[in-house]
Design a protein around this motif. Structure first.
Motif, PDB file in Angstrom:
ATOM      1  N   ARG A  26     -44.979  -2.753 -54.516  1.00  0.00           N
ATOM      2  CA  ARG A  26     -45.508  -3.177 -55.821  1.00  0.00           C
ATOM      3  C   ARG A  26     -44.998  -4.567 -56.205  1.00  0.00           C
ATOM      4  NH1 ARG A  26     -48.682   0.075 -58.755  1.00  0.00           N
ATOM      5  NH2 ARG A  26     -48.761   2.303 -58.270  1.00  0.00           N
ATOM      6  N   ALA A  27     -43.730  -4.830 -55.918  1.00  0.00           N
ATOM      7  CA  ALA A  27     -43.159  -6.143 -56.258  1.00  0.00           C
ATOM      8  C   ALA A  27     -43.841  -7.249 -55.453  1.00  0.00           C
ATOM      9  CB  ALA A  27     -41.653  -6.134 -55.998  1.00  0.00           C
ATOM     10  N   LEU A  28     -44.094  -6.966 -54.179  1.00  0.00           N
ATOM     11  CA  LEU A  28     -44.746  -7.970 -53.323  1.00  0.00           C
ATOM     12  C   LEU A  28     -46.175  -8.237 -53.793  1.00  0.00           C
ATOM     13  CD1 LEU A  28     -43.368  -6.612 -49.935  1.00  0.00           C
ATOM     14  CD2 LEU A  28     -42.985  -8.952 -50.768  1.00  0.00           C
ATOM     15  N   ILE A  29     -46.890  -7.165 -54.161  1.00  0.00           N
ATOM     16  CA  ILE A  29     -48.255  -7.338 -54.658  1.00  0.00           C
ATOM     17  C   ILE A  29     -48.236  -8.181 -55.933  1.00  0.00           C
ATOM     18  CG2 ILE A  29     -50.253  -6.149 -55.657  1.00  0.00           C
ATOM     19  CD1 ILE A  29     -49.550  -3.749 -53.845  1.00  0.00           C
ATOM     20  N   GLU A  30     -47.308  -7.863 -56.814  1.00  0.00           N
ATOM     21  CA  GLU A  30     -47.211  -8.604 -58.074  1.00  0.00           C
ATOM     22  C   GLU A  30     -46.889 -10.073 -57.836  1.00  0.00           C
ATOM     23  OE1 GLU A  30     -44.679  -7.065 -61.410  1.00  0.00           O
ATOM     24  OE2 GLU A  30     -45.753  -5.242 -60.832  1.00  0.00           O
ATOM     25  N   ILE A  37     -48.737  -1.263 -45.792  1.00  0.00           N
ATOM     26  CA  ILE A  37     -47.778  -0.204 -46.104  1.00  0.00           C
ATOM     27  C   ILE A  37     -47.746   0.745 -44.921  1.00  0.00           C
ATOM     28  CG2 ILE A  37     -47.188   1.592 -47.764  1.00  0.00           C
ATOM     29  CD1 ILE A  37     -49.457   0.068 -49.536  1.00  0.00           C
ATOM     30  N   LEU A  38     -46.635   0.762 -44.206  1.00  0.00           N
ATOM     31  CA  LEU A  38     -46.511   1.612 -43.024  1.00  0.00           C
ATOM     32  C   LEU A  38     -45.611   2.792 -43.362  1.00  0.00           C
ATOM     33  CD1 LEU A  38     -47.761  -0.914 -41.845  1.00  0.00           C
ATOM     34  CD2 LEU A  38     -46.030  -0.914 -40.052  1.00  0.00           C
ATOM     35  N   ASP A  39     -46.048   3.986 -42.998  1.00  0.00           N
ATOM     36  CA  ASP A  39     -45.192   5.143 -43.254  1.00  0.00           C
ATOM     37  C   ASP A  39     -45.579   6.288 -42.327  1.00  0.00           C
ATOM     38  OD1 ASP A  39     -43.400   5.590 -46.139  1.00  0.00           O
ATOM     39  OD2 ASP A  39     -43.580   7.222 -44.689  1.00  0.00           O
ATOM     40  N   ALA A  40     -44.596   7.092 -41.968  1.00  0.00           N
ATOM     41  CA  ALA A  40     -44.852   8.270 -41.129  1.00  0.00           C
ATOM     42  C   ALA A  40     -45.276   9.460 -41.980  1.00  0.00           C
ATOM     43  CB  ALA A  40     -43.600   8.629 -40.330  1.00  0.00           C
ATOM     44  N   ASP A  41     -44.989   9.365 -43.262  1.00  0.00           N
ATOM     45  CA  ASP A  41     -45.280  10.464 -44.188  1.00  0.00           C
ATOM     46  C   ASP A  41     -46.720  10.330 -44.679  1.00  0.00           C
ATOM     47  OD1 ASP A  41     -45.610  12.015 -46.414  1.00  0.00           O
ATOM     48  OD2 ASP A  41     -43.960  11.154 -47.551  1.00  0.00           O
ATOM     49  N   GLY A  42     -47.610  11.032 -43.980  1.00  0.00           N
ATOM     50  CA  GLY A  42     -49.037  10.890 -44.266  1.00  0.00           C
ATOM     51  C   GLY A  42     -49.395  11.275 -45.690  1.00  0.00           C
ATOM     52  N   GLY A  43     -48.804  12.361 -46.184  1.00  0.00           N
ATOM     53  CA  GLY A  43     -49.121  12.817 -47.535  1.00  0.00           C
ATOM     54  C   GLY A  43     -48.684  11.808 -48.579  1.00  0.00           C
ATOM     55  N   GLY A  44     -47.454  11.335 -48.463  1.00  0.00           N
ATOM     56  CA  GLY A  44     -46.910  10.369 -49.405  1.00  0.00           C
ATOM     57  C   GLY A  44     -47.667   9.051 -49.366  1.00  0.00           C
ATOM     58  N   LEU A  45     -48.056   8.669 -48.155  1.00  0.00           N
ATOM     59  CA  LEU A  45     -48.778   7.404 -47.966  1.00  0.00           C
ATOM     60  C   LEU A  45     -50.145   7.470 -48.658  1.00  0.00           C
ATOM     61  CD1 LEU A  45     -48.728   4.632 -46.498  1.00  0.00           C
ATOM     62  CD2 LEU A  45     -49.852   5.758 -44.584  1.00  0.00           C
ATOM     63  N   GLU A  46     -50.829   8.584 -48.424  1.00  0.00           N
ATOM     64  CA  GLU A  46     -52.167   8.752 -49.001  1.00  0.00           C
ATOM     65  C   GLU A  46     -52.085   8.718 -50.531  1.00  0.00           C
ATOM     66  OE1 GLU A  46     -55.067  12.304 -48.356  1.00  0.00           O
ATOM     67  OE2 GLU A  46     -54.481  11.464 -46.416  1.00  0.00           O
ATOM     68  N   HIS A  47     -51.108   9.422 -51.044  1.00  0.00           N
ATOM     69  CA  HIS A  47     -50.900   9.514 -52.484  1.00  0.00           C
ATOM     70  C   HIS A  47     -50.622   8.134 -53.080  1.00  0.00           C
ATOM     71  CE1 HIS A  47     -48.737  10.781 -56.192  1.00  0.00           C
ATOM     72  NE2 HIS A  47     -49.671  11.704 -56.170  1.00  0.00           N
ATOM     73  N   PHE A  48     -49.743   7.381 -52.441  1.00  0.00           N
ATOM     74  CA  PHE A  48     -49.367   6.050 -52.927  1.00  0.00           C
ATOM     75  C   PHE A  48     -50.551   5.088 -52.814  1.00  0.00           C
ATOM     76  CE2 PHE A  48     -46.740   2.025 -52.114  1.00  0.00           C
ATOM     77  CZ  PHE A  48     -46.610   1.759 -53.461  1.00  0.00           C
ATOM     78  N   ALA A  49     -51.266   5.172 -51.693  1.00  0.00           N
ATOM     79  CA  ALA A  49     -52.411   4.275 -51.491  1.00  0.00           C
ATOM     80  C   ALA A  49     -53.468   4.519 -52.564  1.00  0.00           C
ATOM     81  CB  ALA A  49     -53.000   4.478 -50.098  1.00  0.00           C
ATOM     82  N   ARG A  50     -53.658   5.794 -52.913  1.00  0.00           N
ATOM     83  CA  ARG A  50     -54.649   6.123 -53.941  1.00  0.00           C
ATOM     84  C   ARG A  50     -54.222   5.538 -55.290  1.00  0.00           C
ATOM     85  NH1 ARG A  50     -54.844  11.820 -53.840  1.00  0.00           N
ATOM     86  NH2 ARG A  50     -55.179  11.650 -51.598  1.00  0.00           N
ATOM     87  N   LEU A  52     -52.377   2.921 -55.743  1.00  0.00           N
ATOM     88  CA  LEU A  52     -52.556   1.463 -55.701  1.00  0.00           C
ATOM     89  C   LEU A  52     -54.026   1.098 -55.881  1.00  0.00           C
ATOM     90  CD1 LEU A  52     -50.132   0.567 -52.773  1.00  0.00           C
ATOM     91  CD2 LEU A  52     -49.819  -0.012 -55.175  1.00  0.00           C
ATOM     92  N   ASP A  53     -54.916   1.889 -55.253  1.00  0.00           N
ATOM     93  CA  ASP A  53     -56.359   1.666 -55.417  1.00  0.00           C
ATOM     94  C   ASP A  53     -56.738   1.784 -56.890  1.00  0.00           C
ATOM     95  OD1 ASP A  53     -56.480   1.391 -52.743  1.00  0.00           O
ATOM     96  OD2 ASP A  53     -57.604   3.218 -52.320  1.00  0.00           O
ATOM     97  N   ASP A  54     -56.208   2.844 -57.528  1.00  0.00           N
ATOM     98  CA  ASP A  54     -56.517   3.078 -58.945  1.00  0.00           C
ATOM     99  C   ASP A  54     -56.060   1.901 -59.812  1.00  0.00           C
ATOM    100  OD1 ASP A  54     -57.592   5.460 -58.256  1.00  0.00           O
ATOM    101  OD2 ASP A  54     -55.903   6.691 -58.929  1.00  0.00           O
ATOM    102  N   ASP A  55     -54.992   1.242 -59.367  1.00  0.00           N
ATOM    103  CA  ASP A  55     -54.483   0.104 -60.137  1.00  0.00           C
ATOM    104  C   ASP A  55     -55.178  -1.202 -59.751  1.00  0.00           C
ATOM    105  OD1 ASP A  55     -52.811   1.873 -61.327  1.00  0.00           O
ATOM    106  OD2 ASP A  55     -51.028   1.347 -60.159  1.00  0.00           O
ATOM    107  N   GLY A  56     -56.201  -1.083 -58.911  1.00  0.00           N
ATOM    108  CA  GLY A  56     -56.985  -2.271 -58.575  1.00  0.00           C
ATOM    109  C   GLY A  56     -56.410  -3.117 -57.453  1.00  0.00           C
ATOM    110  N   HIS A  57     -55.546  -2.514 -56.613  1.00  0.00           N
ATOM    111  CA  HIS A  57     -54.902  -3.300 -55.553  1.00  0.00           C
ATOM    112  C   HIS A  57     -55.507  -3.054 -54.175  1.00  0.00           C
ATOM    113  CE1 HIS A  57     -52.031  -4.608 -58.434  1.00  0.00           C
ATOM    114  NE2 HIS A  57     -51.456  -3.432 -58.581  1.00  0.00           N
ATOM    115  N   GLU A  58     -56.680  -2.457 -54.133  1.00  0.00           N
ATOM    116  CA  GLU A  58     -57.264  -2.066 -52.850  1.00  0.00           C
ATOM    117  C   GLU A  58     -57.388  -3.259 -51.895  1.00  0.00           C
ATOM    118  OE1 GLU A  58     -60.722   0.284 -53.376  1.00  0.00           O
ATOM    119  OE2 GLU A  58     -60.805   0.882 -51.263  1.00  0.00           O
ATOM    120  N   ALA A  59     -57.826  -4.400 -52.432  1.00  0.00           N
ATOM    121  CA  ALA A  59     -58.070  -5.562 -51.573  1.00  0.00           C
ATOM    122  C   ALA A  59     -56.770  -6.145 -51.024  1.00  0.00           C
ATOM    123  CB  ALA A  59     -58.827  -6.632 -52.355  1.00  0.00           C
TER     124      ALA A  59
END
Lengths: 286, 189
Positions: A26-30, A37-50, A52-59
């Motif tokens: 988040r700090a880097l995006i700001e 965003i690389l992670d082995a935790d698929g569930g956590g990654l999906e959740h976080f990515a969603r 970020l998308d909701d906050d308009g950071h998809e691009a």
């Protein structure tokens, strides 16, 4: 740190969906960067990515489920990041397994050597020590070609490296610390800096579970990691390499240079390496 | 002081039991009929959640899917050889399977080791887990599909293949309370 100092830069954060990782992403995006965003935790990654998308950071973001212990995964993740964003400027080796993979209540009941199976030892070494090497090896050609790059390795407090009943976490982090110092020398003069950032003590992340018994309010906030790391990523820190910053000692209210004067020291153990016994005097890269 | 404390305990204890009885009656009125003991802190879903038909393989490399266990209550455990808390709880899962495994209930322990059998095989031989079957998840696809946040993660799956609840972190799976709970689940209509 002023906004958008990293505009046009692309960063990779391993363990990017974890406690410190999410804060850094988040700090880097700001700060204007695009972030893989690389992670082995698929569930956590999906959740976080969603989120970020909701906050308009998809691009500005790319989520990659991968495992830093796999060299092929590392190479493929770097390639995907380059494909998506066109370049790679910053690598933050943040992914790590804590002592919880040995036993979750390891703080209140210290781990014994017989509890650390070879599988656990190898897994922690593969993620915490080899992972940063695989990632850096994959990203280095891009940095070298551009003559600009940032490698930031998250290690741990010296106290943790050396304390009893803290293997394999502590020794693996000590290995990463030593390698960081050496790599900074290897890349010196080529526009690539290699630095270490540590929180400075137990941090309020999932790696320190409730069962550890710490007063959560007394733990270091993961947010403390962002200001020194953003500064290291910026052009203001072009000349800072082979350094180690203790985030808890970094005062974000000060100018970065003033904060660094308090919180920054050389990485590794250069004082102990000053007087080698070496044929013919002293090696060149001392 | 001692007498007072004892007297107090004598007074309070029945109260606690009473409250617990009321609570468990209330809870058992929900979809998951039996109430899980405190030692098994499942997070239940109401209603139960559909699951994708997860595919993995057995020690001979044969394809297995979750549907193969259909019609049974399944305790679906994700573990890895490098996960200490997983290894700690596996023997209790093995004993649970020894006691209750059959046509109405089964434990399925699925390894999340990247190298599959190459890593799990040697461990399994050493561990002497006689009642569980080795299952490996090549590419950890099943772990990803169910959105496990860490290891161990254990899903309680109903006879209809839906996820009743999940427990993140280790547990003692064959304590008297746990055995009683799974026995009750198995017998429920």
């Amino acid at each position: 740190m002023s906004v958008a100092v990293l505009s046009g830069k692309t960063a990779i954060v391993t363990g990017g969906a974890g406690g410190i990782g999410r804060v850094l992403v988040r700090a880097l995006i700001e700060a204007g960067a695009r972030v893989a965003i690389l992670d082995a935790d698929g569930g956590g990654l999906e959740h976080f990515a969603r989120a970020l998308d909701d906050d308009g950071h998809e691009a500005a973001t790319l989520a990659v489920r991968m495992d830093v212990s796999d060299p092929d995964d590392c190479a493929a993740s770097v390639a995907r990041t380059r494909e998506r964003f066109g370049a790679i400027h910053i690598l933050i080796n943040n992914a790590a397994l804590g002592m919880g993979v040995v036993r979750t209540n390891h703080i209140t009941d210290p781990v014994r050597i017989d509890e650390i199976t070879p599988e656990i030892w190898q897994r922690v070494a593969a993620v915490n020590f080899s992972g940063p090497f695989y990632m850096t090896r994959a990203a280095a050609p891009h940095f070298l070609a551009r003559g600009w790059g940032r490698v930031i390795n998250i290690t741990t407090s010296f106290f943790t490296m050396l304390r009893g009943s803290y293997a394999p976490y502590g020794p693996c982090k000590a290995g990463l610390e030593a390698w960081s110092a050496g790599l900074a020398k290897e890349f010196a003069g080529q526009g690539i800096t290699v630095n270490v950032v540590v929180p400075g003590g137990p941090t309020d992340t999932p790696m320190v579970p409730p069962v550890s018994g710490f007063d959560r309010a007394a733990l270091i906030r993961p947010e403390a990691m962002a200001p020194p790391i953003l500064w290291l990523c910026s052009s203001a820190a072009d000349q800072i390499t082979g350094a180690r910053i203790v985030a808890a000692k970094w005062d974000p209210a000060l100018e970065p240079e003033a904060a660094a004067a308090v919180a920054l020291a050389p990485s590794g153990w250069p004082d102990l390496a000053r007087d080698p016994v070496w044929p013919g005097g002293r090696p060149e890269d001392g | 002081m001692t007498i007072t404390a004892a007297a107090l305990a004598g007074f309070v204890a029945p109260l606690i039991v009473a409250v617990w009885l009321v609570q468990s009656t209330l809870q058992s009125a929900g979809e998951h009929l039996a109430t899980a003991p405190d030692s098994l802190p499942f997070t239940f879903h109401d209603p139960a959640l559909p699951l994708p038909d997860l595919g993995f393989s057995d020690s001979e490399g044969r394809a297995v899917t979750l549907a193969d266990f259909g019609g049974r209550v399944v305790l679906f455990n994700l573990w890895a050889t490098w996960c200490g808390p997983c290894l700690h709880e596996l023997p209790s899962l093995d004993r649970l399977q020894a006691v209750l495994g059959g046509t109405g209930f089964t434990v399925v322990a699925l390894s999340q080791d990247r190298a599959g059998l190459a890593e799990v095989g040697p461990y399994w031989e050493r561990a002497g887990l006689d009642h569980l079957t080795v299952y490996v998840d090549d590419g950890m696809a099943a772990g990803r599909a169910i959105g496990a946040l860490g290891l161990p993660t254990t899903l309680l799956i109903g006879r209809d293949g839906r996820e009743l609840g999940r427990l993140e972190g280790p547990a003692e799976w064959d304590s008297p309370a746990a055995l009683n709970y799974f026995r009750t689940l198995e017998r429920e209509p």
